[in-house]
Design an enzyme around this catalytic site. Structure first.
Site, PDB file in Angstrom:
ATOM      1  N   ASN A 131     -50.488  12.269 -29.902  1.00 52.05           N
ATOM      2  CA  ASN A 131     -50.246  13.721 -29.947  1.00 52.05           C
ATOM      3  C   ASN A 131     -50.425  14.424 -28.601  1.00 52.05           C
ATOM      4  O   ASN A 131     -49.794  15.437 -28.346  1.00 52.05           O
ATOM      5  CB  ASN A 131     -51.056  14.395 -31.068  1.00 52.05           C
ATOM      6  N   HIS A 155     -52.251   2.231 -26.509  1.00 51.04           N
ATOM      7  CA  HIS A 155     -51.739   3.564 -26.850  1.00 51.04           C
ATOM      8  C   HIS A 155     -50.946   3.459 -28.162  1.00 51.04           C
ATOM      9  O   HIS A 155     -50.657   2.367 -28.658  1.00 51.04           O
ATOM     10  CB  HIS A 155     -50.865   4.076 -25.697  1.00 51.04           C
ATOM     11  N   GLU A 228     -63.348   9.892 -31.804  1.00 57.75           N
ATOM     12  CA  GLU A 228     -62.813  11.265 -31.825  1.00 57.75           C
ATOM     13  C   GLU A 228     -61.760  11.279 -32.920  1.00 57.75           C
ATOM     14  O   GLU A 228     -60.628  10.824 -32.717  1.00 57.75           O
ATOM     15  CB  GLU A 228     -62.173  11.600 -30.468  1.00 57.75           C
ATOM     16  N   LEU A 229     -62.119  11.806 -34.076  1.00 54.80           N
ATOM     17  CA  LEU A 229     -61.249  11.625 -35.250  1.00 54.80           C
ATOM     18  C   LEU A 229     -60.623  12.941 -35.700  1.00 54.80           C
ATOM     19  O   LEU A 229     -60.538  13.889 -34.929  1.00 54.80           O
ATOM     20  CB  LEU A 229     -62.043  10.940 -36.363  1.00 54.80           C
ATOM     21  N   CYS A 262     -55.721  17.746 -33.255  1.00 56.57           N
ATOM     22  CA  CYS A 262     -56.921  17.505 -34.059  1.00 56.57           C
ATOM     23  C   CYS A 262     -57.655  18.829 -34.273  1.00 56.57           C
ATOM     24  O   CYS A 262     -58.220  19.059 -35.336  1.00 56.57           O
ATOM     25  CB  CYS A 262     -57.810  16.481 -33.380  1.00 56.57           C
ATOM     26  N   GLU A 359     -56.547  16.562 -44.224  1.00 57.51           N
ATOM     27  CA  GLU A 359     -56.041  17.099 -42.956  1.00 57.51           C
ATOM     28  C   GLU A 359     -54.510  17.172 -43.059  1.00 57.51           C
ATOM     29  O   GLU A 359     -53.869  16.178 -43.394  1.00 57.51           O
ATOM     30  CB  GLU A 359     -56.436  16.169 -41.798  1.00 57.51           C
TER      31      GLU A 359
HETATM   32  P1  NAP Z   1     -53.809   6.890 -35.957  1.00 54.01           P
HETATM   33  O1  NAP Z   1     -52.739   6.426 -36.857  1.00 54.01           O
HETATM   34  O2  NAP Z   1     -55.199   6.636 -36.338  1.00 54.01           O
HETATM   35  O3  NAP Z   1     -53.488   6.190 -34.539  1.00 54.01           O
HETATM   36  C1  NAP Z   1     -54.343   6.355 -33.438  1.00 54.01           C
HETATM   37  C2  NAP Z   1     -54.349   5.048 -32.642  1.00 54.01           C
HETATM   38  O4  NAP Z   1     -55.012   4.048 -33.429  1.00 54.01           O
HETATM   39  C3  NAP Z   1     -52.960   4.497 -32.345  1.00 54.01           C
HETATM   40  O5  NAP Z   1     -52.968   3.859 -31.100  1.00 54.01           O
HETATM   41  C4  NAP Z   1     -52.760   3.478 -33.458  1.00 54.01           C
HETATM   42  O6  NAP Z   1     -51.815   2.490 -33.142  1.00 54.01           O
HETATM   43  C5  NAP Z   1     -54.152   2.911 -33.578  1.00 54.01           C
HETATM   44  N1  NAP Z   1     -54.483   2.325 -34.874  1.00 54.01           N
HETATM   45  C6  NAP Z   1     -54.292   2.872 -36.095  1.00 54.01           C
HETATM   46  N2  NAP Z   1     -54.773   2.047 -37.056  1.00 54.01           N
HETATM   47  C7  NAP Z   1     -55.288   0.974 -36.416  1.00 54.01           C
HETATM   48  C8  NAP Z   1     -55.912  -0.237 -36.868  1.00 54.01           C
HETATM   49  N3  NAP Z   1     -56.136  -0.480 -38.161  1.00 54.01           N
HETATM   50  N4  NAP Z   1     -56.272  -1.134 -35.938  1.00 54.01           N
HETATM   51  C9  NAP Z   1     -56.064  -0.901 -34.625  1.00 54.01           C
HETATM   52  N5  NAP Z   1     -55.478   0.211 -34.145  1.00 54.01           N
HETATM   53  C10 NAP Z   1     -55.090   1.151 -35.028  1.00 54.01           C
HETATM   54  O7  NAP Z   1     -53.725   8.413 -35.663  1.00 54.01           O
HETATM   55  P2  NAP Z   1     -52.434   9.268 -35.320  1.00 54.01           P
HETATM   56  O8  NAP Z   1     -51.720   9.562 -36.565  1.00 54.01           O
HETATM   57  O9  NAP Z   1     -51.677   8.596 -34.232  1.00 54.01           O
HETATM   58  O10 NAP Z   1     -53.108  10.582 -34.700  1.00 54.01           O
HETATM   59  C11 NAP Z   1     -53.468  11.637 -35.471  1.00 54.01           C
HETATM   60  C12 NAP Z   1     -54.936  11.630 -35.830  1.00 54.01           C
HETATM   61  O11 NAP Z   1     -55.727  11.623 -34.651  1.00 54.01           O
HETATM   62  C13 NAP Z   1     -55.301  12.899 -36.554  1.00 54.01           C
HETATM   63  O12 NAP Z   1     -56.194  12.629 -37.585  1.00 54.01           O
HETATM   64  C14 NAP Z   1     -55.948  13.739 -35.471  1.00 54.01           C
HETATM   65  O13 NAP Z   1     -56.769  14.760 -35.959  1.00 54.01           O
HETATM   66  C15 NAP Z   1     -56.678  12.702 -34.701  1.00 54.01           C
HETATM   67  N6  NAP Z   1     -56.993  13.153 -33.332  1.00 54.01           N
HETATM   68  C16 NAP Z   1     -58.297  13.404 -33.022  1.00 54.01           C
HETATM   69  C17 NAP Z   1     -58.636  13.885 -31.764  1.00 54.01           C
HETATM   70  C18 NAP Z   1     -60.071  14.169 -31.390  1.00 54.01           C
HETATM   71  O14 NAP Z   1     -60.359  14.291 -30.199  1.00 54.01           O
HETATM   72  N7  NAP Z   1     -60.995  14.270 -32.319  1.00 54.01           N
HETATM   73  C19 NAP Z   1     -57.635  14.106 -30.828  1.00 54.01           C
HETATM   74  C20 NAP Z   1     -56.319  13.845 -31.182  1.00 54.01           C
HETATM   75  C21 NAP Z   1     -56.014  13.358 -32.449  1.00 54.01           C
HETATM   76  P3  NAP Z   1     -50.302   2.560 -33.689  1.00 54.01           P
HETATM   77  O15 NAP Z   1     -49.691   3.827 -33.190  1.00 54.01           O
HETATM   78  O16 NAP Z   1     -49.667   1.339 -33.103  1.00 54.01           O
HETATM   79  O17 NAP Z   1     -50.386   2.529 -35.188  1.00 54.01           O
END
Ligand code: NAP
Length: 460
Positions: A131, A155, A228-229, A262, A359
């Protein structure tokens, strides 16, 4: 193919990338581990030459970095440029301040002397989301490189061109091979990296599900992690708020990055004295947004990052309505090509509705009407998330009092939660643990070592 650059504006595949082999992964980890042994011995001033150069290059090449963001994940081009500048600012900030942040801290023991020294952990592994394709990387890489660590990053699958551009930035800035490594790897390989004894710390930004998996794996290996979720930030409007300005911030807080932050304002909690007027103006402002090509400066509503993100969000809204929520506006995909979602407002979301706790990652606002400040605070805290939040009131002391009662990592008064290099960022509860940015972010992956000098005289 997990690394695909697809333009969400028109669905066209721009580029695809192969995952690296296990052998290539082994070489990359070995290179990073060897690099650490050299990098850790450099002075702060020597490391700052490279890190400051990376910041300078990013500041000089804003357009070159911004375009892939818009092409790969649909961010409005002006916002993409803003993200590039913010990322460069973060990198520059750590080049300038890291040495002071990690300076030895003198203690005052009852006898002798003692100090806390900070030394790097080693090779760190980051898993990062799409994002904010550079900002997320900058806030992990810059402090840790300045601390003397080296970093490897997996990434998100949908932003490989940004991932590769950011790795190249470090090489262009003169960083040695292995200081910053982009890894195009599978989930199995992610596990293997976490298990590898040469990896000394793990940072993830992403969803709660990914956080549980990655933090669990790091925990099994007794490795320090930061998480950071997600979030479901409350945007509280008290009866004495400046309505027009508050609505402007509500639109920004909800729609920045098409709602895919997020810390986007997700739950609008408005005291009833202002609720109708707020809702009316908010709806009018959202309805005025213009969908279109995110490369076009006239567009005010971009697509979501991917077709699958749109399908998920639309289904969430449908389910919320099926479970009793009322649709005030929007609710479905826009009838045009690309991953466009209508700006949406839902009300009447009762605690039994799954929407109450979920969310919503996109242009969907949950609207709640409350009697007073007490109810607003109670509702804001009735969440498994605890990332950010905001309070709008003309009475700053009142705003601060309310802020102090909200159980999250960050609360802003009269502004939606946002980020700058010098402010700590992070959450509590299911929003994770640890902090990034500011003087706090650089402390996460350093050994705070006690060095004590005492009298040599043996006890009598
Ligand atoms: P996501 O699906 O969890 O993906 C984030 C990263 O994790 C990606 O690189 C993804 O790879 C990897 N990943 C996911 N599942 C994995 C697993 N089982 N094993 C290893 N790697 C894994 O999250 P998103 O949909 O991209 O991003 C949105 C989320 O991030 C939202 O919940 C948002 O609130 C949160 N966020 C939090 C912050 C903060 O600072 N707190 C900042 C920004 C975003 P792939 O893309 O290859 O699946």
């Amino acid at each position: 193919m997990s690394y695909q650059s697809i333009n969400p504006y028109d669905g066209k595949t721009l580029k695809t990338f192969e995952e690296i082999s296990d052998k290539q992964l082994e070489t990359a980890i070995a290179t990073a581990a060897a690099c650490f042994e050299v990098w850790r011995k450099k002075s702060y001033a020597e490391r700052a030459v490279v890190v400051a150069k990376a910041a300078k290059l990013m500041h000089e090449r804003v357009e070159e970095f911004a375009r892939p963001v818009t092409l790969e994940m649909g961010k409005l081009i002006a916002q993409a440029r803003g993200e590039v500048v913010l990322s460069a600012d973060i990198i520059a900030y750590y080049a300038k301040h890291a040495e002071a942040f990690l300076a030895p801290e003198k203690l005052t023991p009852s006898s002798g002397t003692a100090e806390i020294q900070s030394s790097p952990f080693g090779v760190l592994f980051g898993v990062e989301p799409w994002n904010f394709p550079y900002y997320q990387l900058a806030r992990f890489a810059a402090p840790n490189l300045m601390a003397g660590n080296v970093v490897m990053v997996k990434h998100a699958g949908c932003v490989p061109q940004c991932a590769i551009a950011f790795e190249k930035l470090w090489l262009d800035a003169g960083a040695p091979a292995g200081a910053y490594t982009n890894l195009l790897i599978s989930y199995d390989q992610v596990n293997r990296v976490i298990d590898d004894p040469r990896i000394k710390g793990v940072a993830l930004t992403g969803s709660v599900e990914a956080g549980k998996t990655v933090a669990g794996r790091a925990g099994q290996n007794l490795k320090k992690s930061t998480m950071e979720l997600g979030g479901s930030d409350a945007f509280i409007v008290l009866e004495d708020a400046d309505l027009d300005k508050t609505v402007q911030w509500a639109v920004w807080g909800k729609m920045n990055n098409t709602g895919q932050c997020c810390v986007a304002a997700k739950r609008f909690i408005v005291v009833e004295a202002l609720a109708d007027r707020f809702l009316d103006k908010f709806q009018t402002a959202l309805a005025a947004l213009k969908p279109g090509d995110p490369m076009d400066a006239a567009t005010t509503l971009g697509p979501l990052s991917t077709e699958s993100a749109l399908i998920k969000l639309e289904a969430q809204v449908k389910n919320a309505v099926a479970k009793g929520a009322t649709l005030v506006m929007g609710g479905k995909r826009i009838n045009r090509s690309g991953a466009f979602m209508e700006p949406t407002i839902l009300t009447d979301i009762k605690p039994h509705n799954p929407a109450f706790r979920e969310e919503f990652f996109g242009p969907v606002a949950l609207f709640f009407r409350v009697k007073n400040e007490e109810e607003a605070i109670a509702l804001a805290n009735d969440s498994e998330f605890g990332l950010g939040g905001s309070v709008f009131t003309k009475d700053i002391e009142r705003g601060k009092r309310v802020a102090s009662r909200i159980d999250t990592g960050m609360v802003f008064v009269n502004h939606p939660t946002w980020t700058t290099p010098d402010l700590p960022f992070g959450g509590v509860k299911n929003s994770g643990y640890g902090r990034e940015l500011s003087s706090m972010g650089i402390q996460e992956f350093v050994n705070k070592k006690l060095v004590r000098v005492d009298s040599i005289d043996a006890p009598a």
